[in-house]
Design a protein around this motif. Structure first.
Motif, PDB file in Angstrom:
ATOM      1  N   LEU A   1      67.260  79.953  79.026  1.00  0.00           N
ATOM      2  CA  LEU A   1      67.638  81.321  78.647  1.00  0.00           C
ATOM      3  C   LEU A   1      67.312  81.594  77.178  1.00  0.00           C
TER       4      LEU A   1
ATOM      5  N   ILE B   1      63.639  82.212  76.775  1.00  0.00           N
ATOM      6  CA  ILE B   1      63.218  83.511  77.292  1.00  0.00           C
ATOM      7  C   ILE B   1      63.739  84.636  76.402  1.00  0.00           C
ATOM      8  N   SER B   2      64.943  84.433  75.861  1.00  0.00           N
ATOM      9  CA  SER B   2      65.458  85.455  74.958  1.00  0.00           C
ATOM     10  C   SER B   2      64.553  85.600  73.741  1.00  0.00           C
TER      11      SER B   2
ATOM     12  N   ALA C   1      61.475  87.466  74.780  1.00  0.00           N
ATOM     13  CA  ALA C   1      61.701  88.913  74.891  1.00  0.00           C
ATOM     14  C   ALA C   1      61.627  89.564  73.515  1.00  0.00           C
ATOM     15  N   ASN C   2      62.246  88.923  72.537  1.00  0.00           N
ATOM     16  CA  ASN C   2      62.198  89.478  71.185  1.00  0.00           C
ATOM     17  C   ASN C   2      60.771  89.561  70.664  1.00  0.00           C
TER      18      ASN C   2
END
Lengths: 507, 124
Positions: B32, B35-36, B39-40
């Protein structure tokens, strides 16, 4: 004016701040929380009157003109959602006085509860996509805290699944917001309505639409994405479950409705077919899941899922009548579902368990509570003249108008199976005798606790009856809300200034 | 510059998904986190990259004289990083507490909320 639109989330935030230092004194803390909710109710009514008389209203935060600053927008849909959230907040905070133990109050239950309301109301009133993400996060972190507050084994177990799957939805939402900014250069929803229509890249737009469906679909618990809900909703104290059941998933549905009427009005066939399929499967899987359960709250939790299907169905059919059905259904469902969970809590207080096989005899012990359950449960199943009947009727009529007979059939089957589950609860919890000992009477619990438990239930049951017996003004209001959603000219004018809607081309 | 960074986003997401498919909760959390970050980074790229031109307006002017980097995605990422930090820190604390109380991080054996064989005693 601009302050009025900010108040729905400012009040809960300040109430949370005020309640936190008082958490050592449960009664004071609870009273602060209730006062905050009453204040919110007043503000919500004021906003509703404003919107009903003068159409959608917008407020630019910090006087940065749209589409550059953060815009708050209230239209009919937002106003009714705010109102119903305030009512649910009030009822549950009243109920929580007796349901939440002192340990959890000392850990800050009321503050987290108010923060949850702030997140919910913020999501309903914002007109900016990134701001929506922020409010979702406020709501999410507060719900995480409420879910595991107290730290029972079952809470941690359910909490892990809830947190793990909702974080995925958060990341999906963040990514899709980034992508839509890359395509259009704006995040203001009204401006997106105009800008996205000029983007000449149908593949990217479709991909974005699907990303948004998945992100909001996890929050809304639609068909293949709902597994976090039955895993966690029966774990926390029932007051927490009641507010989750009433509001959280509905925020996801609200976001879906907003996104797919305002931001993606084009490309209807593709996305709306996905939504339609998901809605039908959600209705069926939810209600079949409930049929297999023998625990009061787990049955209700699965029914949340199946009801979400109805809400999304209205959006997928995409006609004024269908959307009006969705709006009406949402109001009816929030009231009835919250009430059912509150009643399940009181039934557990009387009988000692949630397992259907271990309890019974509530009808004999307290006919009043049974009457309230009857109203809420049979409204949920769609019995005339209760509110659920009119909600289902609107959706059925909308599907018949489009000759979507399969949809109508699935809706009717779901209704029948809902009735099966509700009569199962009725027979097991209320009618049959208590298998082990005897079921205590309502009058055996202390007077204040009795009031705290019965007053919210009675209020919600009264609303359900009112919606059912005098449906016409509410249906008219829902039709008005649906027309605003499908013809967003007034909304665009309110946000971007007069005459902006002329750029919208064919829509 | 966008191309290579997009590739980095792809690699981050692939690694993250691989980690999230593990049964161990800690692996899931690390996935996670990756992936976070992806995304940023993706939001950063969607603002289009401009080299060595910070979004500063010189004194006396109302708009910068030449094209500058888009500051909005940077502001969005800052917000997202703060929020993500909070959420992931909470998730880590929750996992730690769950390990203490439940004694395992294997998701397959976490069946307290949903017992594998629910009691199905029909009432007489």
């Amino acid at each position: 004016m601009s302050w009025l639109l900010a108040l729905p989330f400012l009040i809960p935030i300040f109430t949370a701040l005020a309640a936190f230092p008082a958490r050592g004194r449960p009664l004071l803390c609870g009273s602060i929380s209730i006062c905050g909710c009453v204040l919110m109710l007043g503000i919500a009514i004021a906003i509703m009157i404003l919107v009903e008389t003068g159409g959608p209203r917008a407020a630019q935060m910090g006087d940065w003109a749209a589409p550059f600053g953060i815009t708050l927008v209230a239209d009919r849909l937002s106003a009714v959602m705010l109102l119903i959230s305030a009512i649910v907040g009030l009822c549950v905070s009243l109920f929580s006085l007796s349901d939440i133990d002192e340990k959890r109050v000392k850990l800050g239950f009321h503050s987290f509860f108010q923060l949850l309301l702030a997140g919910v109301c913020g999501s309903f009133i914002t007109g900016d996509l990134f701001n929506l993400y922020v409010w979702f996060e406020v709501m999410l972190i507060a719900s995480f805290a409420l879910l595991v507050l107290g730290g029972d084994r079952i809470q941690l177990d359910g909490g892990i699944k809830y947190v793990a799957l909702n974080l995925v939805s958060t990341l999906l939402m963040l990514t899709s917001i980034g992508m839509i900014y890359g395509l259009t250069g704006t995040l203001n929803m009204a401006q997106l309505h105009i800008s996205l229509a000029t983007v000449d890249n149908p593949v990217a737009v479709s991909a974005l639409a699907v990303l948004f469906i998945s992100a909001f679909g996890i929050k809304a618990a639609i068909f293949p994405l709902f597994f976090w809900l039955p895993a966690s909703y029966h774990a926390p104290p029932v007051a927490v479950t009641a507010v989750f059941a009433g509001l959280l998933t509905k925020v996801g549905v609200y976001a879906l409705i907003r996104t797919f009427t305002l931001i993606f009005p084009t490309d209807l066939g593709f996305t709306h077919n996905i939504l339609l399929g998901a809605a039908l499967l959600t209705m069926l899987t939810g209600v079949l899941g409930a049929a297999a359960q023998y625990e009061f709250r787990k049955i209700l939790a699965f029914h949340i899922i199946s009801q979400i299907g109805f809400l999304v169905l209205g959006l997928a059919l995409n006609s004024p009548l269908a959307l009006a059905g969705s709006v009406f259904y949402m109001v009816h469902n929030i009231v009835a579902k919250t009430n059912l969970f509150l009643i399940s809590g009181t039934a557990q207080r009387l009988t000692g368990s949630y397992e259907l096989s271990e309890i019974g005899g509530v009808y004999q012990a307290s006919p009043l509570l049974s009457t309230f359950f009857f109203i809420a449960a049979f409204s949920l199943a769609g019995f005339p003249p209760l509110s659920g009947f009119w909600a289902k009727l609107l959706l059925l009529k909308a599907s018949m108008e489009q000759a979507a007979y399969l949809v109508a059939a699935v809706a009717l089957i779901t209704g029948a199976l809902t009735l099966y589950s509700m009569s199962k609860i009725w027979a097991e919890v209320f009618w049959k005798d208590h298998p082990k000992s005897y079921c205590s009477n309502l009058y055996e619990i202390p007077r204040t606790e009795r009031l705290q438990r019965l007053l919210p239930v009675a209020l919600l049951a009264f609303i359900t009856l009112g919606l059912g017996l005098v449906p016409e003004p509410f249906i008219d209001y829902s039709l008005g809300a649906a027309n605003e959603l499908l013809e967003p000219r007034e909304y665009l004018d309110a946000v971007l200034g007069e005459g902006s809607a002329q750029y919208t081309g064919n829509h | 510059m966008e191309g290579p960074l997009a590739l980095v986003v792809g690699i981050l997401i692939a690694t993250g998904v691989y980690l999230m498919l593990a049964r161990d909760l800690l692996h899931y959390l690390f996935g996670l986190i990756l992936i976070s970050n992806a995304a940023n980074l993706a939001i950063f790229i969607t603002g289009r990259l401009t080299r060595a031109a910070p979004a500063l307006v010189p004194k006396g002017l109302e708009v910068p004289p030449m094209p500058v980097a888009n500051p909005l995605p940077q502001a969005l990422i800052l917000t997202a990083i703060v929020i993500g930090f909070g959420l992931l820190a909470f998730a880590l604390a929750l996992i730690a507490q769950a390990y203490k109380v439940l004694g395992t991080l294997d998701v397959d054996s976490m069946r307290i909320a949903e017992p594998v064989k629910p009691k199905r005693k029909k009432s007489p």
